[in-house]
Each structure stands twice: as structure tokens, then as C-alpha cells.
Write a protein that holds these residues in place. Structure first.
Motif, mmCIF file in Angstrom:
data_model
loop_
_atom_site.group_PDB
_atom_site.id
_atom_site.type_symbol
_atom_site.label_atom_id
_atom_site.label_comp_id
_atom_site.label_asym_id
_atom_site.label_seq_id
_atom_site.Cartn_x
_atom_site.Cartn_y
_atom_site.Cartn_z
ATOM 1 N N ARG A 65 1.157 -1.380 0.185
ATOM 2 C CA ARG A 65 -0.242 0.485 -0.705
ATOM 3 C C ARG A 65 0.989 1.007 -0.346
ATOM 4 N NH1 ARG A 65 -4.690 -1.458 -1.106
ATOM 5 N NH2 ARG A 65 -5.484 -3.697 -0.195
ATOM 6 N N TYR A 66 0.272 2.311 -0.857
ATOM 7 C CA TYR A 66 0.923 3.632 -0.893
ATOM 8 C C TYR A 66 1.311 4.400 0.580
ATOM 9 C CZ TYR A 66 2.364 7.988 -2.637
ATOM 10 O OH TYR A 66 2.752 9.973 -2.738
ATOM 11 N N SER A 67 2.444 4.788 0.339
ATOM 12 C CA SER A 67 2.211 5.475 2.308
ATOM 13 C C SER A 67 3.737 6.217 2.208
ATOM 14 C CB SER A 67 2.677 5.697 3.063
ATOM 15 O OG SER A 67 2.842 5.680 4.212
ATOM 16 N N GLN A 68 4.134 7.657 1.575
ATOM 17 C CA GLN A 68 5.149 8.682 1.975
ATOM 18 C C GLN A 68 5.808 8.631 3.484
ATOM 19 O OE1 GLN A 68 4.303 12.298 0.726
ATOM 20 N NE2 GLN A 68 5.071 11.688 -1.521
ATOM 21 N N ARG A 69 4.815 7.576 4.014
ATOM 22 C CA ARG A 69 5.528 7.191 4.971
ATOM 23 C C ARG A 69 5.702 5.770 6.290
ATOM 24 N NH1 ARG A 69 2.399 12.869 7.794
ATOM 25 N NH2 ARG A 69 3.072 13.823 6.690
ATOM 26 N N THR A 70 5.744 5.061 5.196
ATOM 27 C CA THR A 70 5.651 3.766 5.692
ATOM 28 C C THR A 70 7.138 3.227 4.794
ATOM 29 O OG1 THR A 70 4.000 2.713 4.827
ATOM 30 C CG2 THR A 70 3.689 3.478 6.419
ATOM 31 N N CYS A 71 7.446 1.897 5.327
ATOM 32 C CA CYS A 71 8.854 1.208 4.188
ATOM 33 C C CYS A 71 7.490 -0.280 4.604
ATOM 34 C CB CYS A 71 9.958 1.089 5.078
ATOM 35 S SG CYS A 71 10.546 2.547 5.670
#
Length: 176
Positions: A65-71
Motif C-alpha cells: 500500500r502507498y504511503s510516504q511515511r512507511t517502509c
């Protein structure tokens, strides 16, 4: 009718992703604060075109899933779950780079030379090139990670109009 709807949806989704990334790029401190740092590795790896597609297929299969705050971490490393993190994974970069940082490890190429594992890059979004959908080479099939948050990685065809807004790039350490 289905094609028009898909193209409109693809264009709208891609536009939203570009606007979200562009907003972050306007303020360097906001970018640094917003982008999650993930794994770091000794160096950018050399890779093959088949390997780039294999590495990115793992995220498609896992519906990352897309997120700029997770890896997301798997056998290929830990990379940020946004568009440039996805291309960083594909190419085996030493870390998740922002879209603008991909210029440090790639070079612009003519559109007609696009091959699997190359990328299409704009000021705020990047997608991995997979193949051409048509013989005229106007509709690229790409793998991309776009927002909004929570959306999985997708493989889809871009319209010629969408593709025209992107610069073809090639990773410096790709073979074949």
C-alpha cells in the motif's frame, strides 16, 4: 467506453499523485520531514531488466500500500512505499531516493529506446516502464505506486497524453 473511463481514471490518479509529490517538493524541509527513511545499503547494485521486473512483482503480489511515511521490507530490502521508493526497490538503490534524486543514478534516454526496467519520470512522479501496449509505441504499460494513501501498487497502461508529460530515464547500472 471502458477504455475512455480507464484512461480518465488513470490520468486523474496520476495527476493526483503528481500534485501530492509536487507539493512536498516545493518545501525541502517538508520533504525531509514527510519522507520515511528506510533501509540503507552499501551501494547501488547492478541489476538486469528481468530482475527489476521480478523485484517489483513482489510488491504487486503483496499488494503493498502507498504511503510516504512507511517502509516495506522483503527479501529485496526495505524501501519507502511511494513512487520513488518503488523505483528505488526496482533498481536496487542504496536507499529510497526522492523522485528528484533519481537523476543522480540515471540518465535521460530517447522515448523510442525505452526498455523494461527503465522509468518515466516527471517533477513529482515516477513509474517503471514494463512494455508498450501498442505497436505505435504510444501507450506504455507501467508499474507505479500512486496515492492516495492505502492504494496498492498497480500495473496499467497510460494514455499517450499522460506519457507525453514524462521523461524516459535509464538506471546507470542496468544491464541487458
Amino acid at each position: 467506453m471502458t477504455t475512455r473511463t480507464t484512461t480518465t481514471t488513470t490520468t486523474a490518479t496520476t495527476t493526483a499523485a503528481v500534485l501530492a509529490c509536487a507539493a512536498l517538493l516545493t518545501a525541502p524541509t517538508a520533504l525531509a520531514d514527510a519522507l520515511q527513511a528506510c533501509g540503507t545499503y552499501a551501494e547501488d547494485r547492478s541489476t538486469s531488466r528481468d530482475e527489476t521486473l521480478s523485484r517489483t512483482q513482489t510488491w504487486l503480489d503483496s499488494r503493498v500500500r502507498y504511503s510516504q511515511r512507511t517502509c516495506h521490507e522483503n527479501e529485496h530490502g526495505s524501501y519507502r512505499t511511494d513512487c520513488s521508493g518503488y523505483v528505488s526497490l526496482a533498481w536496487g538503490l542504496d536507499r529510497s531516493r526522492p523522485t528528484s534524486g533519481l537523476a543522480e543514478v540515471s540518465r535521460e534516454i530517447p522515448r523510442e529506446e525505452l526498455m523494461p526496467g527503465d522509468a518515466l519520470n516527471s517533477a513529482g512522479h515516477v513509474a517503471l516502464f514494463v512494455r508498450w501496449e501498442d505497436q505505435a509505441r504510444t501507450r506504455p504499460v507501467v508499474r507505479e505506486h500512486t496515492g492516495p494513501d492505502g492504494e496498492p501498487v498497480v500495473e496499467r497502461s497510460w494514455s499517450p497524453e499522460t506519457a507525453a508529460g514524462y521523461t524516459p530515464i535509464r538506471y546507470d547500472k542496468i544491464a541487458g
